[in-house]
Structures are given as C-alpha cells and as structure tokens.
Design a protein around this motif. Structure first.
Motif, short mmCIF file in Angstrom:
data_model
loop_
_atom_site.label_atom_id
_atom_site.label_comp_id
_atom_site.label_asym_id
_atom_site.label_seq_id
_atom_site.Cartn_x
_atom_site.Cartn_y
_atom_site.Cartn_z
N ALA A 269 63.05 73.16 25.65
CA ALA A 269 62.20 72.00 25.11
C ALA A 269 61.06 71.91 25.56
O ALA A 269 60.97 72.11 27.07
N LYS A 270 59.93 71.66 24.90
CA LYS A 270 58.50 71.44 25.86
C LYS A 270 57.89 69.87 25.62
O LYS A 270 58.10 69.12 24.69
N PRO A 271 57.41 69.25 26.81
CA PRO A 271 57.01 68.10 26.99
C PRO A 271 55.99 67.93 25.86
O PRO A 271 54.98 68.78 25.97
N LYS A 272 55.70 66.95 25.18
CA LYS A 272 54.74 66.44 23.93
C LYS A 272 54.54 65.23 24.39
O LYS A 272 54.97 64.37 24.67
N ARG A 273 53.08 64.80 24.29
CA ARG A 273 52.40 63.62 24.17
C ARG A 273 51.86 63.05 22.94
O ARG A 273 50.96 64.03 22.39
N TYR A 274 51.79 61.84 22.68
CA TYR A 274 51.09 61.10 21.63
C TYR A 274 50.47 59.91 21.95
O TYR A 274 51.06 59.01 21.92
N GLY A 275 49.51 59.86 22.67
CA GLY A 275 48.86 58.62 23.03
C GLY A 275 49.67 58.44 24.67
O GLY A 275 49.72 59.36 25.40
N ARG A 276 49.95 57.03 24.49
CA ARG A 276 50.95 57.00 25.67
C ARG A 276 52.45 57.13 25.60
O ARG A 276 52.99 56.95 26.55
N HIS A 277 52.77 57.68 24.40
CA HIS A 277 54.17 58.02 24.12
C HIS A 277 54.36 59.19 24.55
O HIS A 277 53.75 60.26 24.14
N SER A 278 55.41 59.85 25.39
CA SER A 278 55.73 61.19 25.63
C SER A 278 56.99 61.19 25.34
O SER A 278 57.99 60.37 25.26
N GLY A 279 57.38 62.55 25.19
CA GLY A 279 58.84 62.85 24.82
C GLY A 279 58.93 64.49 24.82
O GLY A 279 58.19 65.11 25.24
N TYR A 280 60.04 64.88 24.06
CA TYR A 280 60.24 66.49 24.35
C TYR A 280 60.24 66.88 22.96
O TYR A 280 60.94 66.17 21.92
#
Length: 96
Positions: free
Chosen positions: A61-72
């Motif tokens: 799994a890779k970390p991803k961000r969209y604005g201030r929201h982050s996830g994997y």
C-alpha cells in the motif's frame, strides 16, 4: 476449488508488460490469498493454455494525499505467468 474468475482479477497492460508478451509472459492482478498453484490452474482453465511458471509479487500500500485528507491505496498481488513455447498467445492481448 475456487472459481478461476475470482482468482484472476484483471490483466495489467503497460509498456513493460507489452515487451513481456513477445516472450509469452503475461501479467495479471490476482487475489491476495491465491498461491502459485491456484493461479496456474486458473490461467490454464480460463485460456486453455499450458503454463510453465508463475512468479508472484505483493505490491504494498502507498500513502496518498488529497488536500488535507490522507490515506493509503490498497495492497494487491501481481502474477507474472510464463506460457509454454507450444501454447497459443492469449486472445485479448493480440490487439495491443
């Protein structure tokens, strides 16, 4: 035995995998719980070809961000399948 269509999720078509196709090597996304024997039997039953070897990789799994929201992203499994020399090429890869 599991359903072969549940084990093989989708083919992976990129520039590198297109070069593999000249040597009768194909890349698929497979179920995380599937082992090499199940993958081999699933490919042979779906496409009616003879498989000589199967190599598997677990893609982390890779970390991803969209604005201030982050996830994997999801973790997934990749299988590289080598067909025998006397097998036909897979049908849906011929148009690539």
């Amino acid at each position: 035995m599991k359903n072969p269509r549940d084990i093989i999720k989708r083919p992976i078509i990129t520039e590198q995998t297109s070069e593999f196709m000249a040597n009768k090597r194909y890349v698929f996304e497979v179920d995380l719980r599937a082992n090499k024997t199940e993958i081999k039997l699933a490919i042979q039953s779906i496409f009616k070809v003879k498989v000589t070897s199967v190599n598997t990789l677990r893609m982390p799994a890779k970390p991803k961000r969209y604005g201030r929201h982050s996830g994997y992203t999801s973790e997934w499994k990749k299988a590289i399948v080598q067909l025998s020399a006397d097998s036909n090429e897979l049908e849906f890869f011929e148009t690539v």
